[in-house]
Design a protein around this motif. Structure first.
Motif, PDB file in Angstrom:
ATOM      1  N   SER A   1      -0.814  -3.788   1.966  1.00 22.63           N
ATOM      2  CA  SER A   1      -1.071  -2.357   1.803  1.00 22.63           C
ATOM      3  C   SER A   1      -2.122  -2.096   0.736  1.00 22.63           C
ATOM      4  O   SER A   1      -2.294  -0.962   0.298  1.00 22.63           O
TER       5      SER A   1
ATOM      6  N   THR B   1      -9.335  -0.873  10.620  1.00 24.18           N
ATOM      7  CA  THR B   1      -8.310   0.162  10.772  1.00 24.18           C
ATOM      8  C   THR B   1      -8.990   1.407  11.344  1.00 24.18           C
ATOM      9  O   THR B   1     -10.169   1.370  11.686  1.00 24.18           O
TER      10      THR B   1
ATOM     11  N   SER C   1      -3.494   1.602  10.917  1.00 26.04           N
ATOM     12  CA  SER C   1      -3.169   1.535   9.487  1.00 26.04           C
ATOM     13  C   SER C   1      -1.872   2.274   9.169  1.00 26.04           C
ATOM     14  O   SER C   1      -1.622   3.356   9.689  1.00 26.04           O
ATOM     15  N   ARG C   2      -1.088   1.679   8.278  1.00 25.98           N
ATOM     16  CA  ARG C   2       0.132   2.354   7.824  1.00 25.98           C
ATOM     17  C   ARG C   2      -0.158   3.181   6.579  1.00 25.98           C
ATOM     18  O   ARG C   2       0.724   3.757   5.973  1.00 25.98           O
TER      19      ARG C   2
ATOM     20  N   ASN D   1       9.273  -0.557   3.791  1.00 25.18           N
ATOM     21  CA  ASN D   1       9.030   0.785   3.287  1.00 25.18           C
ATOM     22  C   ASN D   1       9.123   0.904   1.776  1.00 25.18           C
ATOM     23  O   ASN D   1       9.133   2.003   1.236  1.00 25.18           O
TER      24      ASN D   1
ATOM     25  N   TRP E   1       5.643   5.237   0.704  1.00 27.32           N
ATOM     26  CA  TRP E   1       4.886   6.445   1.057  1.00 27.32           C
ATOM     27  C   TRP E   1       4.550   7.296  -0.173  1.00 27.32           C
ATOM     28  O   TRP E   1       3.558   8.004  -0.206  1.00 27.32           O
TER      29      TRP E   1
ATOM     30  N   SER F   1      -0.403   3.794  16.851  1.00 30.46           N
ATOM     31  CA  SER F   1       0.601   4.774  16.454  1.00 30.46           C
ATOM     32  C   SER F   1       0.256   6.201  16.864  1.00 30.46           C
ATOM     33  O   SER F   1       0.990   7.129  16.578  1.00 30.46           O
TER      34      SER F   1
END
Ligand code: SF4
Ligand code: SF4
Ligand code: SF4
Ligand code: FES
Lengths: 149, 347
Positions: free
Chosen positions: B58, B98, B126-127, B152, B168, B194
């Motif tokens: 990340s 991404t 991409s997250r 997460n 997040w 997504s």
């Protein structure tokens, strides 16, 4: 009428005028003896599309209190579409400068054709009025003491 | 590393090594683990063995599109500035992309900086990448010795502390407002897509500044850039900034002085942002690399908002739609032109 007092501050305004229209318009204003304020300093450019943000900001950095960019009316550009590309760039620049806190009215845009001498005089008056109301420009003027110690 | 990332990294490694092994690409551009916790480093693998060093997490905050034009050029035979490239196919390069990176590649294709036929794009949805500064602030600026990623959560460890942070909460601002995490162009895909995200208030940060009055905005702008040391990292990392001579390096005329004079710094930031108008994908690289924590993304975001509002355009979504500043419409908005305002007054 408010006659200009002896010591009244007069703004310095740099006007980038397109050779084919607004410059000739300014010329016509002179020839036809339309009065317009002496605050306007003219820089002749080949087309409004030639005027970049760099040039506008450079004028402000060098101490101009206001800037005017004037070109041919849409559809009349000597190079067909220079002013139409420029219009997009100016729209974004105008909004962006306002966003970061440059007063609206410092940087102005107009369309004036070669036959619009009177119109040019009006634009010059309007811009001078706007800038006069804002007072001297300080924000982007480069001075010796704007450098941190 | 989380199993999510490990899975992605494994796939990247296997795709990269087979591309390199088969000779389809001469190099593969991805990421490798950096030397500090939470730091990833762009990496070019040139053979299957080097491909083993590729990784993913990340913290891949730099837009890899930035390196593509130069990397491709490095495989071309040397030639004079205006000489056309030689006939016949040139070596290809593989690259991870991404959503926003791929969109910058689209812009680069439109601006003739890269040749689509010479890149093999490995797409990843991409997250959202993590903002190291946010993590740092979360742990009260104590020294971080290790950062472990779970699906997460981030587990951050220091000398005498251990914190579990919701991922997040520390994702970058630009990723939080990203509507397009999926790559727009790709040849291979790692993991699933997504879909488009709907973010109604994605310009909130800009709206908040717009709501201030003019003097407050000026104050905000001055404060935001006041610590800038003019290192130009934000420019160097931007995939749009491939100009052979940047305006900051022009000497005749010299548009901006070299010092950290407040006016020069202001002009630098105004013009750098303005040059990205209609091209910036809000990838956030510029902000991520700034050593001073300046949020210059807010400037480009404002331009992005206006480009959308005035010309209904979002950069990098497809190769066909011309970039907004390289085209025009006869009836583009022009209510800012003073001769029009006057006409309106008369009515
Ligand atoms: S990276 Fe930061 S400090 Fe460096 S020039 Fe850009 S804004 Fe200034
Ligand atoms: S800031 Fe402007 S001139 Fe400098 S490299 Fe970027 S796009 Fe080019
Ligand atoms: S200006 Fe910043 S956010 Fe925009 S494309 Fe360049 S690096 Fe990305
Ligand atoms: S020639 Fe006058 S604006 Fe283009």
């Amino acid at each position: 009428m408010e006659k200009a007092k002896k010591n009244q501050w007069e703004p310095k305004i740099i006007a980038f005028l397109c050779n084919w229209c607004s410059y000739a318009g300014a010329d016509l204003a002179g020839v036809s003896r339309y009065q317009y304020p002496p605050s306007i300093r003219i820089v002749r450019v080949p087309c409004s599309g030639r005027v970049s943000a760099n040039m506008i900001l450079d004028a402000l950095r060098s101490g101009a209190d206001g800037v005017l960019v004037s070109g041919c009316h849409p559809g009349d550009c000597h190079y067909i579409s220079g002013n139409l590309y420029a219009r997009r760039r100016f729209a974004l620049l105008e909004r962006f400068l306002e966003f970061i806190g440059i007063e609206p009215g410092r940087v102005n845009f107009s369309w004036v054709s070669a036959s619009e001498g009177e119109q040019f005089a009006k634009v010059a008056q309007e811009v001078t009025e706007r800038v006069r109301r804002l007072g001297p420009a300080r924000k982007l003027v480069k001075e010796i003491d704007s450098c941190p110690a | 590393m989380s199993s999510v990332n490990e899975k992605i990294a494994g796939k990247i490694r296997s795709i990269a090594s087979s591309l390199l092994e088969s000779g389809e690409v001469a190099a593969f551009l991805g990421y490798t683990t950096g030397s500090l916790p939470g730091m990833m480093q762009p990496y070019v693998a040139r053979d299957a063995k080097e491909a083993e060093n590729l990784s993913w997490s990340s913290f891949c905050v730099i837009n890899l599109a930035n390196y593509l034009p130069a990397l491709l050029k490095s495989f071309e035979p040397p030639r004079r500035p205006n000489e056309p490239p030689p006939e016949g196919p040139l070596p290809k390069v593989g690259v991870v992309a991404t959503g926003c990176w791929s969109r910058n590649m689209v812009v680069q294709i439109q601006e003739n900086q890269i040749d689509r036929n010479r890149v093999v794009i490995v797409g990843i949805s991409s997250r959202g990448m993590v903002d190291r500064r946010k993590v740092q602030r979360f742990v009260g600026n104590r020294e971080i010795l290790s950062m472990e990623e779970q699906a997460n959560f981030l587990v951050v460890k220091g000398k005498d502390f251990e914190e579990k942070i919701n991922r997040w909460d520390v994702v970058r601002d630009n990723c939080k407002t990203c509507t397009h995490p999926d790559p727009v162009i790709y040849d291979e895909l790692v993991g699933g897509l997504s879909g488009k995200r709907d973010i109604p208030d994605r310009f909130r940060q800009v709206d908040e500044i717009e709501a201030l009055d003019i003097e407050e905005r000026w104050k905000w702008f001055q404060e935001e850039i006041s610590s800038c040391i003019r290192c130009y990292a934000c420019r160097n990392v931007c995939p749009l900034c491939y100009c052979p001579t940047c305006f900051v390096d022009d000497s005749r005329p010299q548009w901006v002085g070299k010092s950290i004079d407040r006016v020069d710094t202001a002009l630098f930031h105004i013009l750098r942002a303005y040059h990205c108008a209609g091209r910036c994908t809000d990838c956030g690289s510029c902000e991520s690399v700034c050593p001073m924590g300046i949020r210059m993304r807010l400037f480009t975001k404002k331009l992005q908002k206006d480009v959308l509002e005035l010309y209904g355009f979002e950069p990098g979504l497809d190769v066909e739609t011309p970039l907004p500043l390289s085209t025009y419409k006869v009836d583009d908005p022009e209510d800012f032109i003073i001769t029009n305002i006057k006409k309106g007054d008369k009515k």
